[in-house]
Structures are given as C-alpha cells and as structure tokens.
Design an enzyme around this catalytic site. Structure first.
Site, PDB file in Angstrom:
ATOM      1  N   GLU A  10      42.479 -16.603  31.644  1.00 11.51           N
ATOM      2  CA  GLU A  10      42.605 -17.938  32.224  1.00 11.51           C
ATOM      3  C   GLU A  10      42.657 -19.022  31.133  1.00 11.51           C
ATOM      4  O   GLU A  10      43.532 -19.881  31.123  1.00 11.51           O
ATOM      5  CB  GLU A  10      41.382 -18.152  33.123  1.00 11.51           C
ATOM      6  N   THR A  11      41.711 -18.953  30.206  1.00 11.49           N
ATOM      7  CA  THR A  11      41.698 -19.942  29.122  1.00 11.49           C
ATOM      8  C   THR A  11      42.870 -19.708  28.166  1.00 11.49           C
ATOM      9  O   THR A  11      43.462 -20.660  27.663  1.00 11.49           O
ATOM     10  CB  THR A  11      40.345 -19.904  28.381  1.00 11.49           C
ATOM     11  N   LYS A  59      36.153 -23.095  16.058  1.00  9.40           N
ATOM     12  CA  LYS A  59      35.403 -23.619  17.196  1.00  9.40           C
ATOM     13  C   LYS A  59      34.758 -22.402  17.852  1.00  9.40           C
ATOM     14  O   LYS A  59      35.389 -21.665  18.596  1.00  9.40           O
ATOM     15  CB  LYS A  59      36.358 -24.309  18.166  1.00  9.40           C
ATOM     16  N   PRO A  60      33.452 -22.173  17.533  1.00 11.71           N
ATOM     17  CA  PRO A  60      32.795 -21.022  18.158  1.00 11.71           C
ATOM     18  C   PRO A  60      32.549 -21.299  19.643  1.00 11.71           C
ATOM     19  O   PRO A  60      32.584 -22.453  20.073  1.00 11.71           O
ATOM     20  CB  PRO A  60      31.470 -20.915  17.399  1.00 11.71           C
ATOM     21  N   GLU A 103      44.411 -13.128  22.088  1.00  9.07           N
ATOM     22  CA  GLU A 103      43.781 -11.824  22.335  1.00  9.07           C
ATOM     23  C   GLU A 103      42.916 -12.007  23.566  1.00  9.07           C
ATOM     24  O   GLU A 103      41.872 -12.642  23.507  1.00  9.07           O
ATOM     25  CB  GLU A 103      42.966 -11.409  21.099  1.00  9.07           C
ATOM     26  N   THR A 122      36.872 -18.884  19.021  1.00  9.39           N
ATOM     27  CA  THR A 122      36.279 -17.544  19.112  1.00  9.39           C
ATOM     28  C   THR A 122      35.358 -17.427  20.331  1.00  9.39           C
ATOM     29  O   THR A 122      34.842 -18.428  20.818  1.00  9.39           O
ATOM     30  CB  THR A 122      35.476 -17.226  17.829  1.00  9.39           C
ATOM     31  N   PRO A 123      35.149 -16.202  20.817  1.00 16.76           N
ATOM     32  CA  PRO A 123      34.267 -15.970  21.966  1.00 16.76           C
ATOM     33  C   PRO A 123      32.850 -15.620  21.511  1.00 16.76           C
ATOM     34  O   PRO A 123      32.573 -15.542  20.309  1.00 16.76           O
ATOM     35  CB  PRO A 123      34.929 -14.777  22.643  1.00 16.76           C
ATOM     36  N   GLU A 140      38.628  -8.467  34.946  1.00 15.54           N
ATOM     37  CA  GLU A 140      37.705  -8.180  33.852  1.00 15.54           C
ATOM     38  C   GLU A 140      36.280  -8.559  34.289  1.00 15.54           C
ATOM     39  O   GLU A 140      36.046  -9.677  34.726  1.00 15.54           O
ATOM     40  CB  GLU A 140      38.092  -8.977  32.610  1.00 15.54           C
ATOM     41  N   GLU A 171      30.571 -22.032  22.990  1.00 16.67           N
ATOM     42  CA  GLU A 171      29.408 -22.913  23.155  1.00 16.67           C
ATOM     43  C   GLU A 171      28.108 -22.119  23.295  1.00 16.67           C
ATOM     44  O   GLU A 171      27.029 -22.650  23.096  1.00 16.67           O
ATOM     45  CB  GLU A 171      29.606 -23.868  24.338  1.00 16.67           C
ATOM     46  N   CYS A 201      36.102  -6.785  24.806  1.00 12.11           N
ATOM     47  CA  CYS A 201      37.410  -6.882  25.458  1.00 12.11           C
ATOM     48  C   CYS A 201      38.030  -5.508  25.643  1.00 12.11           C
ATOM     49  O   CYS A 201      38.769  -5.275  26.583  1.00 12.11           O
ATOM     50  CB  CYS A 201      38.339  -7.802  24.670  1.00 12.11           C
ATOM     51  N   SER A 218      39.196 -15.331  27.552  1.00 11.18           N
ATOM     52  CA  SER A 218      39.668 -14.927  28.876  1.00 11.18           C
ATOM     53  C   SER A 218      41.158 -15.201  29.060  1.00 11.18           C
ATOM     54  O   SER A 218      41.737 -16.055  28.378  1.00 11.18           O
ATOM     55  CB  SER A 218      38.887 -15.695  29.945  1.00 11.18           C
TER      56      SER A 218
HETATM   57  P1  NAI Z   1      36.608 -18.482  27.580  1.00 11.64           P
HETATM   58  O1  NAI Z   1      37.893 -17.758  27.365  1.00 11.64           O
HETATM   59  O2  NAI Z   1      36.669 -19.680  28.431  1.00 11.64           O
HETATM   60  O3  NAI Z   1      35.977 -18.891  26.158  1.00 11.64           O
HETATM   61  C1  NAI Z   1      36.410 -18.403  24.924  1.00 11.64           C
HETATM   62  C2  NAI Z   1      36.524 -19.546  23.928  1.00 11.64           C
HETATM   63  O4  NAI Z   1      37.489 -20.483  24.385  1.00 11.64           O
HETATM   64  C3  NAI Z   1      35.233 -20.350  23.750  1.00 11.64           C
HETATM   65  O5  NAI Z   1      35.131 -20.741  22.401  1.00 11.64           O
HETATM   66  C4  NAI Z   1      35.477 -21.563  24.617  1.00 11.64           C
HETATM   67  O6  NAI Z   1      34.729 -22.686  24.231  1.00 11.64           O
HETATM   68  C5  NAI Z   1      36.953 -21.799  24.387  1.00 11.64           C
HETATM   69  N1  NAI Z   1      37.633 -22.567  25.427  1.00 11.64           N
HETATM   70  C6  NAI Z   1      37.337 -22.650  26.753  1.00 11.64           C
HETATM   71  N2  NAI Z   1      38.211 -23.463  27.387  1.00 11.64           N
HETATM   72  C7  NAI Z   1      39.076 -23.918  26.451  1.00 11.64           C
HETATM   73  C8  NAI Z   1      40.208 -24.785  26.485  1.00 11.64           C
HETATM   74  N3  NAI Z   1      40.620 -25.346  27.616  1.00 11.64           N
HETATM   75  N4  NAI Z   1      40.867 -25.039  25.328  1.00 11.64           N
HETATM   76  C9  NAI Z   1      40.480 -24.444  24.171  1.00 11.64           C
HETATM   77  N5  NAI Z   1      39.420 -23.622  24.081  1.00 11.64           N
HETATM   78  C10 NAI Z   1      38.722 -23.354  25.208  1.00 11.64           C
HETATM   79  O7  NAI Z   1      35.589 -17.417  28.158  1.00 11.64           O
HETATM   80  P2  NAI Z   1      34.131 -17.646  28.833  1.00 11.64           P
HETATM   81  O8  NAI Z   1      34.235 -18.740  29.832  1.00 11.64           O
HETATM   82  O9  NAI Z   1      33.124 -17.740  27.777  1.00 11.64           O
HETATM   83  O10 NAI Z   1      33.935 -16.259  29.585  1.00 11.64           O
HETATM   84  C11 NAI Z   1      34.599 -16.007  30.821  1.00 11.64           C
HETATM   85  C12 NAI Z   1      35.182 -14.623  30.831  1.00 11.64           C
HETATM   86  O11 NAI Z   1      36.129 -14.490  29.786  1.00 11.64           O
HETATM   87  C13 NAI Z   1      34.194 -13.499  30.567  1.00 11.64           C
HETATM   88  O12 NAI Z   1      33.512 -13.149  31.733  1.00 11.64           O
HETATM   89  C14 NAI Z   1      35.118 -12.412  30.110  1.00 11.64           C
HETATM   90  O13 NAI Z   1      35.698 -11.751  31.209  1.00 11.64           O
HETATM   91  C15 NAI Z   1      36.201 -13.155  29.364  1.00 11.64           C
HETATM   92  N6  NAI Z   1      36.001 -13.081  27.909  1.00 11.64           N
HETATM   93  C16 NAI Z   1      36.812 -12.228  27.209  1.00 11.64           C
HETATM   94  C17 NAI Z   1      36.638 -12.069  25.853  1.00 11.64           C
HETATM   95  C18 NAI Z   1      37.494 -11.151  25.065  1.00 11.64           C
HETATM   96  O14 NAI Z   1      37.118 -10.762  23.968  1.00 11.64           O
HETATM   97  N7  NAI Z   1      38.659 -10.776  25.553  1.00 11.64           N
HETATM   98  C19 NAI Z   1      35.574 -12.764  25.124  1.00 11.64           C
HETATM   99  C20 NAI Z   1      34.799 -13.686  25.945  1.00 11.64           C
HETATM  100  C21 NAI Z   1      35.017 -13.803  27.283  1.00 11.64           C
END
Ligand code: NAI
Ligand code: MG
Length: 516
Positions: free
Chosen positions: A261-262, A205-206, A280, A179-180, A412, A208, A314, A259
């Site tokens: 990317e992730t 896994k919330p 999502e 989750t984000p 974004e 960090e 989002c 994101s």
């Molecule tokens: P992120 O997508 O990297 O993080 C979201 C979740 O994924 C967190 O729980 C993180 O620990 C986990 N994660 C990160 N890398 C992972 C991996 N390799 N394997 C499995 N889980 C992993 O997003 P982040 O870095 O917090 O924010 C970056 C950008 O992402 C933001 O600026 C925003 O643009 C976007 N974002 C979009 C969201 C949405 O609801 N669509 C929510 C949060 C961020």
C-alpha cells in the site's frame, strides 16, 4: 505511535550512544530521555517542529524514550547537507577511500555490537540473540559493499575505427532510503552501504517504530570519518518526513522497503518527480512440500521460515502447500515442533519476541479472527501466550483449511502465523503458489531435482529456495515480482541501483583529416 507536544526537549540533544539504556536492569523509573531526533551534517539535532514521538518497548508497552517528529523542514536541511557533501568533500575522495571508510564503519559496528543489539531489542522487541545476529549481518553488508567500491567499472563500446566510445558509472546523487521496522539496522545498512560504495550521499528515514539503531549508525559513521552530509537521518512519520523526502527536488533516487500500500504511494510520488525508485514490498510466500521430500529438513525450514523474527519478515513462509498424502503427517510434526518454541520477554534469548507495536498486534489478531470466522481450523496458538498480560506477544500459530478468501490466506499478515493447504500434483501446486498478486519468495521441497528445477522456473517470485529457506546473504540479490515490487537489493545488483551510466563518444579524425 503517540506524539507529545509541546516538547520538553533538553537544550542539548543527547547522543543515543551515550544512553545507559535500561537494557539489563529493566529499570524504567524516572522520565524517559529524549534523543537527538534528526542527524544532519554529522550533528544530532532536534526536529524543527520541536515535537517528539514516544518510543514504546513492545515487550512492556512502556514509553522508554522520545525521538523527533521530523518533517519537511528537517528533510530540507538534510537534502541541503547531502547535496553539499556530494559536490564537496565526498565527491572529491577516491573510490578506494570510500571503501576504506565503509570498512572503518564495519569495525565500529563490531566494537559497539552489544550496545547496538540492546538498543534494537529495546526498540522492536526481538530476542537479544536475534539482534546480535542482525549486527553481524550489517557488518557483513558494510564489508561486502566496501570491497566493491573501487571495482565499479564502465566499459568500452566498439563503434569502428573512427570512434572511441566509453561508459562511466556515475553516482546517482543524493539518495533517499525509507526503511521498515522489522530489521532496522540491517535494512539501513543494506540500503545505505551500496549507495555509499557507489559514491552517493544519503538521507535515511527509519520507520517511526524503530529509530534507535539508525541514529546510532549515523553517529558511528561520523566517528568513522564520513564527512558531514554523507549519512543524514530524519526520524518521523511516513506521511510527513517520508513524503517530503520522496518528493524533495534535491533527492535523485528512492529506495523503499515496506507494505504494498505504501509502496504504491511512494512509487507514484517518485514517478511524478521522475525519480528512479526501488520498491521491496510484501509477500505471501508459499513453501511447497512434495511427498518425496526429506520431511525433517522441510519441517525445519518451515519452522525457521514461519517464525523467525516472529514472522515479521517480508520473505517469511506464510503458506504451507502440502501434497495431500503427507499433509497430516507433516502438520503433526510441524505443530509438535512449533509448540516447543519459546516466547521471550524481549530482552533475553529465545525463539519469539513480541510483535513490534500495538497496531501490528491488532492486525495479526484481526487476520486470525477472520480466518476462524470463515471456518479455518486452528491447530496451534492464536492468542497471546498463557499468563502474558502485557507486551505485544503472539504464540506461534498454525491453521489448516483456511478459506482462500480470508485475509490470512490472501494478504500479508506479518506475524507468527502460517496456514496449510493441500495439493495433488505440480500443476495444482503452481496454481496455488502463483495465485496471489504477490511474488517475493517461494520454496520447493522435493527429492526430485528435475521437478525442483522445473518448478523453480514456473514460480512467479523474485527468489526461489530449494530444500531450504532463507538461503543466501548479502551476496544474493533479493526483490519481488508482481505486487511485491521491482528492483533488486543486495549483491552487485544492489549497487547498480545507485549508479547511472554516462556514455562518452569521441570522433577520431583520420590521418588525412588531421593533416588538413
Ligand atoms: P509501511 O510500509 O507503511 O512503512 C514502511 C516505511 O514507510 C516506514 O518508514 C514508514 O514511515 C514509511 N512510510 C509510510 N507512509 C509513507 C508515505 N506515504 N511516504 C513515504 N514513506 C512512508 O508499513 P507499516 O505501516 O509499518 O506496516 C504495515 C504492514 O506493512 C505490515 O503489517 C506488513 O504487512 C507490511 N510491512 C512489510 C515490510 C517488508 O519488509 N516487506 C516491512 C514492514 C511492514
Ligand atoms: Mg518501537
């Protein structure tokens, strides 16, 4: 997020619900407490690594607590616990009992609503009223899914007189939920509740940046009678705990919100181990306003859409597509209203809290600087509020004439920043709206119902809102098309993610065969 090591962990990992958080007093004297980082088998534990992540209050930039840096060993323990529960106590109870437990958990959230809201606000900075609303939303999510738990029916398939064929809906198994940080409690509830209704056991896994309320949810679930292993939480970094979770052989499915990317990495890792995955991902959501729209309604919807949760949603409005003849008038009214929004120091009520973290603040600042450098006209904001020296605060920010190649126009941003573009007619509006790789949400404001429905069909987005924004709640499915992901959450569609179909076919012997 910084890491402290070696860890001054107390022997007995503390309960987050017992913490007298500095919610009202802002008194942060003394050493910050370290919480039970991982919650496995209905017990708070420290991460095996013994390391902690420092939790930062984004409105003061102070370290207020520590949670564990969970990694592969903790995921292993959680997966074992979730598997045992699936095969044991949880697998043995009836669907109706699962629904009853979800209702008990909903009631526990209501009892602890104020405490949960304060934890959330401390962790991610949003105004207290917004955190209170998120608790209300999470309660509704639990109740919706509770009601569905005993209504998940298979079907009978007609194959003719010689056969009986039917389907059963089985729980998918052990499910992972990454989750984000933008709606920590809401996202955990939205992801876990349908999985539990379907009969799965879960590991969350919330992000960090935001572990508090997910840990609290697991504690409350233990108190509400969920057997050990049904809801496990492992806090930590995505690259460590998250990766280990997605690739764990005992995990049967993955739901990820975050994101693009992730999402790509999570999807690839799930694909390697042939696991179903729901992604999502982000958006760059357009709101199209025609000259024949009710302007006041459109301005109100745009304000809410762009600045709710400081734009860290989002599905927030990030592009305003305005028909040329009303562009100036709309922007004048919009900026006048945006100017009056209040920024709040995180713990109080008000319109905008800080952004969640220094990283997020820097990203938003980078997008703003790049837009200005490429000739975008800044109409409002663009910096921290006047007089504000600490905290990751950003004013409501409005641009026009932003270069389409700038980050602000094409990626974004996830902050309180919106840019306005002009268009002539329907075709140009659609070309602009659909012109990016994203496709999460889109909106149309017009007084012409035929036009609204025509465009709703042409928009490449998982959700289209007409003459409003953020329409719908737990009942309405949400998700993306194109790079915004696939799969739907919320609604009955959200429960289907956690079910798999088993087909059972029987051959019915004829009377003559039977006698033989
Ligand atoms: P992120 O997508 O990297 O993080 C979201 C979740 O994924 C967190 O729980 C993180 O620990 C986990 N994660 C990160 N890398 C992972 C991996 N390799 N394997 C499995 N889980 C992993 O997003 P982040 O870095 O917090 O924010 C970056 C950008 O992402 C933001 O600026 C925003 O643009 C976007 N974002 C979009 C969201 C949405 O609801 N669509 C929510 C949060 C961020
Ligand atoms: Mg935080």
């Amino acid at each position: 997020m910084t890491v402290r090591s070696p860890t001054p962990c107390p022997d007995d990992p503390g309960s987050i619900l017992d913490w007298q958080a500095p919610g009202q007093t802002r008194d942060t004297r003394g050493a910050p407490p370290v919480f039970a980082s991982v919650f496995i088998d209905n017990e708070p534990r420290h991460a095996v690594s013994g390391e902690i992540l420092e939790v930062i209050d984004p409105s003061t930039e102070r370290v207020i607590a520590g949670v564990g840096r969970g990694a592969a060993e903790d995921i292993d323990a959680a997966a074992m616990s979730a598997r045992a529960a699936l095969q044991g106590s949880w697998g043995a109870i009836t669907p109706q009992q699962r629904g009853d437990m979800l209702l008990t958990l909903a009631a526990a959230l209501e009892t602890h609503a104020e405490q949960l809201a304060r934890l959330e606000t401390l962790d991610v900075g949003k105004p207290l009223d917004a955190s209170r609303d998120d608790v209300v939303g999470s309660v509704a999510t639990l109740r919706y899914n509770a009601g569905a738990a005993d209504k998940l029916e298979g079907s009978s398939v007609p194959l003719g007189r010689e056969f009986l064929d039917f389907t059963e809906l089985e729980p998918l198994g052990v499910t992972a939920h990454i989750t984000p940080w933008n709606f920590p409690l809401g996202m955990a509830a939205r992801s876990v509740a349908p999985a539990l209704a379907a009969g799965c056991t879960t590991i969350v896994k919330p992000a960090e940046q935001s572990s508090f309320t997910t840990l609290a949810l697991a504690e409350l679930a233990a108190g509400a009678g969920f057997p050990p292993g049904v809801i496990n939480v492992v806090t930590g970094f995505g690259e460590e705990a998250g990766t280990a979770l997605v690739t764990h052989p005992s995990v049967d499915g993955v739901t990820f919100t975050g994101s693009v990317e992730t999402g790509r990495k999570v999807g690839a890792a799930a694909g390697q181990s042939i696991k179903p995955v729901v992604l999502e991902l982000g958006g760059k959501n357009p709101m199209i306003v025609f000259a024949d729209a009710d302007m006041e309604r459109a301005v109100n919807a745009a304000l809410d859409g762009a600045f709710d949760n400081s734009g860290q949603v989002c599905s927030s409005v990030s592009r305003l597509l305005l028909q040329h003849e009303i562009k100036d008038a709309f922007l004048k009214a919009f900026v006048a209203r945006a100017e009056r929004l209040t920024t709040t120091a995180g713990r109080d009520s008000g319109d905008l809290g800080p952004l969640v973290s220094e990283d997020q603040f820097n990203k938003v600042t980078r997008h703003i600087a790049d837009a200005i450098e490429r000739g975008g006209r800044l109409l409002l904001g663009g910096t921290r509020p006047n007089g504000c020296k600490t905290g990751y605060f950003m004013q409501p920010t409005v641009f026009r004439d932003v270069d389409p190649s700038s980050m602000l126009a094409s990626e974004e941003t996830f902050g309180p920043v919106v840019s306005a573009f002009g268009f002539d007619g329907e075709d140009e509006a659609i070309a602009l709206a659909n012109g990016l790789p994203y496709g999460l949400a889109a909106g149309i404001h017009t007084g012409n119902i035929d036009r609204a429905l025509r465009l709703a069909r042409r928009l490449e987005a998982g959700t289209v809102w007409i003459n409003g924004w953020f329409i719908g709640g737990v009942q309405a499915p949400t998700g993306g098309v194109k790079s915004s992901g696939f799969g739907r959450e919320r609604g009955l569609a959200g429960i289907n993610n956690y079910l798999r179909i088993k087909n059972v076919g029987l051959h019915i012997a004829s009377a003559t065969d039977a006698k033989a």
